[in-house]
Motif scaffolding. Structure first.
Motif, PDB file in Angstrom:
ATOM      1  N   PHE A   1      -0.134  14.320  -8.293  1.00 52.56           N
ATOM      2  CA  PHE A   1      -0.242  13.890  -6.897  1.00 52.56           C
ATOM      3  C   PHE A   1       0.153  15.019  -5.957  1.00 52.56           C
ATOM      4  CE2 PHE A   1      -0.429  10.165  -3.962  1.00 52.56           C
ATOM      5  CZ  PHE A   1      -1.524   9.567  -4.544  1.00 52.56           C
TER       6      PHE A   1
ATOM      7  N   ILE B   1       0.823  -1.215   0.000  1.00 54.42           N
ATOM      8  CA  ILE B   1       0.000   0.000   0.000  1.00 54.42           C
ATOM      9  C   ILE B   1       0.860   1.269   0.000  1.00 54.42           C
ATOM     10  CG2 ILE B   1      -1.999  -1.096   1.063  1.00 54.42           C
ATOM     11  CD1 ILE B   1      -1.137   0.075   3.752  1.00 54.42           C
TER      12      ILE B   1
ATOM     13  N   ARG C   1       8.766  16.538  -6.937  1.00 55.57           N
ATOM     14  CA  ARG C   1       8.018  16.075  -8.112  1.00 55.57           C
ATOM     15  C   ARG C   1       6.942  17.104  -8.495  1.00 55.57           C
ATOM     16  NH1 ARG C   1       5.850  11.115 -10.520  1.00 55.57           N
ATOM     17  NH2 ARG C   1       3.693  11.571 -11.029  1.00 55.57           N
TER      18      ARG C   1
ATOM     19  N   SER D   1       1.543   3.803  -7.589  1.00 58.22           N
ATOM     20  CA  SER D   1       1.750   4.428  -8.890  1.00 58.22           C
ATOM     21  C   SER D   1       1.570   3.424 -10.030  1.00 58.22           C
ATOM     22  CB  SER D   1       3.153   5.027  -8.951  1.00 58.22           C
ATOM     23  OG  SER D   1       4.109   4.008  -8.785  1.00 58.22           O
TER      24      SER D   1
ATOM     25  N   GLU E   1       6.899   3.192   2.957  1.00 53.51           N
ATOM     26  CA  GLU E   1       8.040   3.550   3.815  1.00 53.51           C
ATOM     27  C   GLU E   1       7.866   4.913   4.476  1.00 53.51           C
ATOM     28  OE1 GLU E   1       7.890   2.740   0.668  1.00 53.51           O
ATOM     29  OE2 GLU E   1       9.515   3.571  -0.544  1.00 53.51           O
TER      30      GLU E   1
ATOM     31  N   LYS F   1       2.550  -4.849   3.408  1.00 52.34           N
ATOM     32  CA  LYS F   1       3.694  -3.936   3.506  1.00 52.34           C
ATOM     33  C   LYS F   1       3.200  -2.501   3.372  1.00 52.34           C
ATOM     34  CE  LYS F   1       6.476  -2.055   0.665  1.00 52.34           C
ATOM     35  NZ  LYS F   1       6.661  -0.753   1.335  1.00 52.34           N
TER      36      LYS F   1
ATOM     37  N   CYS G   1      -5.444   9.427  -5.253  1.00 53.16           N
ATOM     38  CA  CYS G   1      -5.373   8.806  -6.579  1.00 53.16           C
ATOM     39  C   CYS G   1      -6.536   9.244  -7.458  1.00 53.16           C
ATOM     40  CB  CYS G   1      -5.304   7.295  -6.478  1.00 53.16           C
ATOM     41  SG  CYS G   1      -6.419   6.622  -5.257  1.00 53.16           S
TER      42      CYS G   1
ATOM     43  N   PHE H   1      -2.303  -4.436  -4.872  1.00 52.79           N
ATOM     44  CA  PHE H   1      -1.393  -3.295  -4.848  1.00 52.79           C
ATOM     45  C   PHE H   1      -2.157  -2.001  -5.069  1.00 52.79           C
ATOM     46  CE2 PHE H   1       1.103  -0.205  -7.317  1.00 52.79           C
ATOM     47  CZ  PHE H   1       2.128   0.053  -6.406  1.00 52.79           C
TER      48      PHE H   1
ATOM     49  N   TRP I   1       1.171   5.752   0.650  1.00 48.58           N
ATOM     50  CA  TRP I   1       1.238   6.588   1.843  1.00 48.58           C
ATOM     51  C   TRP I   1       0.148   7.637   1.938  1.00 48.58           C
ATOM     52  CZ3 TRP I   1       1.502  11.026  -0.813  1.00 48.58           C
ATOM     53  CH2 TRP I   1       2.175  11.019  -2.036  1.00 48.58           C
ATOM     54  N   HIS I   2      -0.752   7.725   0.958  1.00 48.86           N
ATOM     55  CA  HIS I   2      -1.696   8.849   0.971  1.00 48.86           C
ATOM     56  C   HIS I   2      -2.829   8.678   1.989  1.00 48.86           C
ATOM     57  CE1 HIS I   2      -3.497   5.986  -1.567  1.00 48.86           C
ATOM     58  NE2 HIS I   2      -3.989   6.745  -2.509  1.00 48.86           N
TER      59      HIS I   2
ATOM     60  N   GLY J   1       8.863  -4.604  -0.972  1.00 50.66           N
ATOM     61  CA  GLY J   1       7.710  -4.860  -1.842  1.00 50.66           C
ATOM     62  C   GLY J   1       8.068  -5.854  -2.942  1.00 50.66           C
TER      63      GLY J   1
ATOM     64  N   GLN K   1       8.404  13.938  -3.012  1.00 49.49           N
ATOM     65  CA  GLN K   1       7.089  14.247  -3.572  1.00 49.49           C
ATOM     66  C   GLN K   1       6.968  15.747  -3.847  1.00 49.49           C
ATOM     67  OE1 GLN K   1       5.146  12.059  -4.683  1.00 49.49           O
ATOM     68  NE2 GLN K   1       3.386  13.324  -5.207  1.00 49.49           N
TER      69      GLN K   1
HETATM   70  P1  NAI Z   1       4.940   3.770  -5.277  1.00 49.43           P
HETATM   71  O1  NAI Z   1       3.952   3.253  -6.229  1.00 49.43           O
HETATM   72  O2  NAI Z   1       6.371   3.699  -5.599  1.00 49.43           O
HETATM   73  O3  NAI Z   1       4.767   3.056  -3.855  1.00 49.43           O
HETATM   74  C1  NAI Z   1       3.610   2.399  -3.407  1.00 49.43           C
HETATM   75  C2  NAI Z   1       4.027   1.185  -2.605  1.00 49.43           C
HETATM   76  O4  NAI Z   1       4.722   0.269  -3.439  1.00 49.43           O
HETATM   77  C3  NAI Z   1       4.971   1.496  -1.453  1.00 49.43           C
HETATM   78  O5  NAI Z   1       4.642   0.648  -0.377  1.00 49.43           O
HETATM   79  C4  NAI Z   1       6.323   1.118  -2.026  1.00 49.43           C
HETATM   80  O6  NAI Z   1       7.264   0.776  -1.047  1.00 49.43           O
HETATM   81  C5  NAI Z   1       5.984  -0.075  -2.868  1.00 49.43           C
HETATM   82  N1  NAI Z   1       6.925  -0.337  -3.953  1.00 49.43           N
HETATM   83  C6  NAI Z   1       7.745   0.537  -4.593  1.00 49.43           C
HETATM   84  N2  NAI Z   1       8.430  -0.107  -5.563  1.00 49.43           N
HETATM   85  C7  NAI Z   1       8.021  -1.392  -5.544  1.00 49.43           C
HETATM   86  C8  NAI Z   1       8.347  -2.537  -6.328  1.00 49.43           C
HETATM   87  N3  NAI Z   1       9.216  -2.484  -7.318  1.00 49.43           N
HETATM   88  N4  NAI Z   1       7.730  -3.701  -6.058  1.00 49.43           N
HETATM   89  C9  NAI Z   1       6.808  -3.775  -5.072  1.00 49.43           C
HETATM   90  N5  NAI Z   1       6.475  -2.728  -4.293  1.00 49.43           N
HETATM   91  C10 NAI Z   1       7.058  -1.547  -4.531  1.00 49.43           C
HETATM   92  O7  NAI Z   1       4.581   5.227  -4.941  1.00 49.43           O
HETATM   93  P2  NAI Z   1       5.587   6.310  -4.350  1.00 49.43           P
HETATM   94  O8  NAI Z   1       7.003   6.083  -4.670  1.00 49.43           O
HETATM   95  O9  NAI Z   1       5.276   6.409  -2.954  1.00 49.43           O
HETATM   96  O10 NAI Z   1       5.139   7.549  -5.174  1.00 49.43           O
HETATM   97  C11 NAI Z   1       5.578   7.716  -6.525  1.00 49.43           C
HETATM   98  C12 NAI Z   1       4.508   8.438  -7.283  1.00 49.43           C
HETATM   99  O11 NAI Z   1       3.404   7.572  -7.469  1.00 49.43           O
HETATM  100  C13 NAI Z   1       3.946   9.607  -6.549  1.00 49.43           C
HETATM  101  O12 NAI Z   1       4.658  10.739  -6.831  1.00 49.43           O
HETATM  102  C14 NAI Z   1       2.545   9.680  -7.030  1.00 49.43           C
HETATM  103  O13 NAI Z   1       2.493  10.461  -8.177  1.00 49.43           O
HETATM  104  C15 NAI Z   1       2.197   8.272  -7.367  1.00 49.43           C
HETATM  105  N6  NAI Z   1       1.379   7.609  -6.364  1.00 49.43           N
HETATM  106  C16 NAI Z   1       0.132   7.241  -6.717  1.00 49.43           C
HETATM  107  C17 NAI Z   1      -0.676   6.618  -5.804  1.00 49.43           C
HETATM  108  C18 NAI Z   1      -2.048   6.216  -6.161  1.00 49.43           C
HETATM  109  O14 NAI Z   1      -2.746   5.644  -5.338  1.00 49.43           O
HETATM  110  N7  NAI Z   1      -2.488   6.484  -7.367  1.00 49.43           N
HETATM  111  C19 NAI Z   1      -0.252   6.364  -4.447  1.00 49.43           C
HETATM  112  C20 NAI Z   1       1.105   6.753  -4.182  1.00 49.43           C
HETATM  113  C21 NAI Z   1       1.856   7.352  -5.122  1.00 49.43           C
END
Ligand code: NAI
Length: 789
Positions: free
Chosen positions: A394, A164, A345, A243, A193, A190, A295, A240, A166-167, A226, A342
């Protein structure tokens, strides 16, 4: 200052929520947390810090989960599975109920922890996040209790791996853990972070309610953790949220059952007859709620041209009054951005938007002196193709575009790769519901935005992912048909019948005119290769020649299927009529078709296949107007219409075991629900298409609804899987190729439906027909309609 002066200025004073209890809780854990595995805390060597983004202060040291930690957690979840499933549904319901009660009991601590860790305003964590968490567990306590009666014939999937973002840290945990447990699964979760604290507080709640060890396991860490969880062979299902980029990586890395809730660029559409003051408040909720880190944030404001100036002027005035400040201050509207990366970004993408021609407006209020803040931002003059109109930012950034007509509004709304949510504002019910039916989005809010509830499904269309969370529709993500668990393995390799011999490229026999043709766009079409291939009977004798299909034929067929988009808009009754007509026509030719099939599958099976095929066509004619949606009743001034909508164009690769019945068992549910199909007939008897297309032609089936391209299932399946205009791929041929097909289909995040190596008894009504197929043929759109006082 006199009272009069005070009343006139209404000077604002901070009103900080008390954080003592939450900080004392952190202190009780010595501000250092291990993983929660098998009901106990486990230290881990490597740690990282989680910080308060509004001050930069460290809150606690958090364990960085290794592959070994993940393995221990998955083993614990596996060991807990049998005892958890041995409990009565009522007993599981009581645990979920106890979770809801404890969340309410600790609501203040959880809300403060969430705000400290994430930077979101306490008003939101206190009044939205945490109450919704409790509601989710209550609602799913109910499902745990009712499951055997309400969803008979389904079994839990097993161990669920859940990742999951962090939002909405605790809310996302609830969305994952509540349905998993209610359906009898165990979980390894998980958290992100940046925001692990409330998940760890939830682990303590599991201890408080004496949840059997291993039912819930929490492993903290970053993307590496993850990745280890995704790759672990002991996981039966992955869920999941995050992003699209990482979602795609996960889709590439796993072949397990998967649900993805990904990014969005959701339109917020305002028509000139909307109540503009309400719409302005809607925008505040739509894009400045949680600093825009949502999201489904309404990040693209589409405004009817005649009210563009008025609405943006009102918005600027409202933005000027938004208060940014310490997240624990009960009087602020916007808090801090979760992390430096963030914030960078957001800054980068806004700068890029300006470079691409947008005008940036921000209120003049100064930002707090320290901490990660970004002001509410309005970008006007945005080009529909520019980065800030297409990419998820975001952050609290609204891109404004204008439209003239309803048609243009819908075109703009659908002009991204995403399809998570949409918000429509009009006082005219016809306009609002017309737009709701046309936007490609899993959630549509009418005269509202960002409503969520446990009873309603949430999830996307297109590259916003698939699968739903919440309500009955969300349960299917954690269930599978019971019979599937016991189905024998389907042998890979050659088909059970002799079948076709595919030549290598350019090695086929030149097609002679009597060879049957491909069936594309309602017409018989010569294969692009100009070649054909021989098809043999079970005794090895030559039965005939089939056209050798290639990429070009598939592309033509997909194009033809797209042209038949009107099929999705025909009434279910009309679709049923076409199917009944097809059944009637097949009845007239029953003996002839059985005779054609007999050399391949034997006389007995041939007769059964044809008889059952007619019955199956009847069944899907029946289903066409009966597999309908639901009306959910969230505890708001709304009803939510959960509509089943077709996916679009489906690629279907048919099974060899039953050349006629297998093909129809897959093609019929797809078209009954309004999809169009490009099907590759079985390898055992591709000549079946020659039998079928005269039937289609005489049954009022519109051209392009069903297209048939014969050829090597693997190659044509890969082409379909890689085609961006195909919404889903159903692959039921050689099990050895399932993985190849899955991997080929990650580009546009296609939904994949396969037998996963299980032998399906196509002659068995429960296995070969019904809701399992219909559910894969549809996606659910939840439309929130104002209702009641
Ligand atoms: P992310 O998608 O990288 O992280 C979400 C979760 O996935 C976290 O728990 C992270 O530790 C885990 N993760 C990261 N890489 C992974 C991998 N290769 N395999 C498995 N798990 C993995 O999101 P992040 O880095 O927090 O944010 C990056 C961008 O994504 C943000 O700037 C935002 O634009 C977008 N975002 C979109 C979300 C949504 O719900 N649409 C939520 C969070 C971020």
């Amino acid at each position: 200052m006199s009272i009069l002066e005070k009343m006139e200025t209404l000077e604002y004073g901070p009103s900080l929520e008390d954080s003592k209890e939450a900080l004392a809780w952190l202190d009780r854990h010595a501000r250092r947390f291990g993983h929660f595995i098998a009901g106990r805390w486990h230290e881990s060597g490597e740690v990282f810090e989680t910080t308060d983004p509004s001050t930069g202060e460290t809150l606690a040291a958090i364990a960085q989960g290794s592959a070994e930690d993940v393995d221990a957690a998955v083993r614990a979840a596996r060991a807990a599975l049998a005892p958890w499933q041995a409990l009565t549904p009522h007993a599981r319901a009581r645990y979920l109920y106890a979770m809801a009660r404890q969340v309410q009991k600790h609501a203040r601590r959880l809300a403060v922890l969430e705000t400290l860790d994430n930077g979101k305003p306490i008003r939101e964590s206190r009044d939205i996040d945490i109450p919704l968490v409790a509601r989710h567990f209550y609602h799913h306590a109910g499902w745990a209790q009712l499951l055997p009666r309400e969803l008979p014939g389904y079994a839990p999937v097993g161990v669920a791996g859940q990742i999951i973002p962090w939002h909405f840290p605790l809310l996302m945990l609830a969305w994952k853990i509540a349905p998993a447990l209610a359906c009898g699964n165990t979980a390894v979760l998980k958290p992100a972070e940046f925001t692990p604290l409330t998940a760890l507080a939830f682990a303590e709640i599991c201890q408080e309610i004496a949840l059997p060890p291993g039912v819930v396991n929490i492993v903290t860490g970053d993307g590496r953790t993850g990745e280890a969880l995704t790759a672990h062979p002991g996981i039966d299902k992955l869920a999941f949220t995050g992003s699209t980029e990482v979602g795609r990586a996960i889709r590439n890395a796993t072949t397990k059952k998967l649900s993805l809730e990904l990014g969005g660029k959701s339109p917020f559409i305002v028509f000139d007859d909307a109540d503009l003051d309400s719409a302005v408040e809607g925008v505040v909720d739509g894009i400045w709620f949680n600093q825009g880190q949502v999201c489904c944030a309404g990040s693209r404001l589409l405004v009817q041209e005649s009210i563009l100036e008025t609405l943006t002027a009102k918005l600027r005035a409202r933005m000027q009054t938004l208060r940014l400040g310490a997240p624990l201050d009960k009087a602020i509207d916007m808090g801090a951005i979760v992390a430096p990366v963030q914030l960078e970004r957001i800054q980068r993408l806004v700068a890029q938007g300006v470079e691409e021609g947008a005008t940036c407006w921000q209120p003049t209020n100064p930002l707090p002196a320290r901490g990660l803040y970004y002001p509410p931002t309005l970008l006007t003059g945005v080009h529909p193709a520019s980065t800030v109109a297409q990419q998820e930012i975001f952050g609290p950034v609204l891109s404004v575009l204008s439209f003239r007509t309803l048609h243009e509004a819908v075109e703009l709304a659908n002009n991204t790769v995403y399809g998570l949510a949409a918000s429509v504002w009009s006082e005219n019910i016809n306009v609002a519901l017309d737009v709701a039916s046309r936007v490609k989005a899993g959630v549509v809010w009418i005269n509202g935005t960002n409503f969520f509830d446990a009873v309603c499904g949430f999830g996307g269309y297109r590259e916003s992912g698939y699968g739903r969370e919440g309500g009955r529709e969300g349960l299917y993500e954690y269930l599978q048909p019971s019979w599937l668990q016991n189905a024998p393995a389907l042998p890979s390799g050659a088909s059970p019948h002799s079948g076709a011999a595919f030549p290598g490229p350019e090695q086929g026999t030149p097609a002679i005119d009597s060879t049957i043709k491909q069936y594309i766009g309602g017409k018989q079409a010569r294969p692009d290769s100009g070649y054909s291939f021989p098809v043999y009977a079970a005794d090895g004798s030559l039965l005939g020649e089939a056209p050798l299909g290639s990429r070009k034929d598939i592309r033509n067929a997909v194009e033809a299927a797209h042209k038949a988009a009107g099929w999705a808009r025909t009434s279910a009754h009309n679709r049923a009529q076409v199917l009944y007509y097809l059944a009637e026509n097949m009845t007239h030719r029953e003996a002839e078709i059985a005779a054609a099939l007999a050399p391949v599958v034997g006389e007995a099976q041939a007769a059964r296949e044809v008889a059952l095929s007619i019955e199956r066509i009847f069944a899907y004619a029946a289903w066409a107007d009966k597999f309908d949606g639901a009306v959910h009743q969230p505890p708001m001034r709304n009803v939510t219409l959960a509509m089943h909508e077709p996916l679009g164009v489906l690629g279907i690769v048919c099974p060899s075991e039953a050349p006629l019945l297998g093909l129809l068992s897959l093609v019929l549910p797809a078209i009954a629900m309004g999809n169009r199909v490009v099907a590759v007939p079985s390898q055992s008897y591709p000549l079946i298409m020659g039998v079928l297309y005269p039937l289609f032609d005489t049954s009022d089936l519109p051209a392009g609804v069903i297209n048939l391209v014969a050829g090597p299932p693997r190659d044509l399946g890969k082409t379909l899987a890689g085609h961006d205009d195909v919404s889903a791929i159903w692959y039921f041929a050689d099990p050895a190729e399932c993985e190849t097909i899955r991997r080929a289909s990650t580009g546009n995040l296609k939904q994949v439906f396969t037998h996963d190596g299980h032998a399906i008894d196509w002659f068995h009504a429960q296995q070969g027909e019904g809701e399992w197929y219909l559910r894969h043929a549809t996606q659910i759109k939840n439309i929130w309609v104002p209702y009641g006082e």
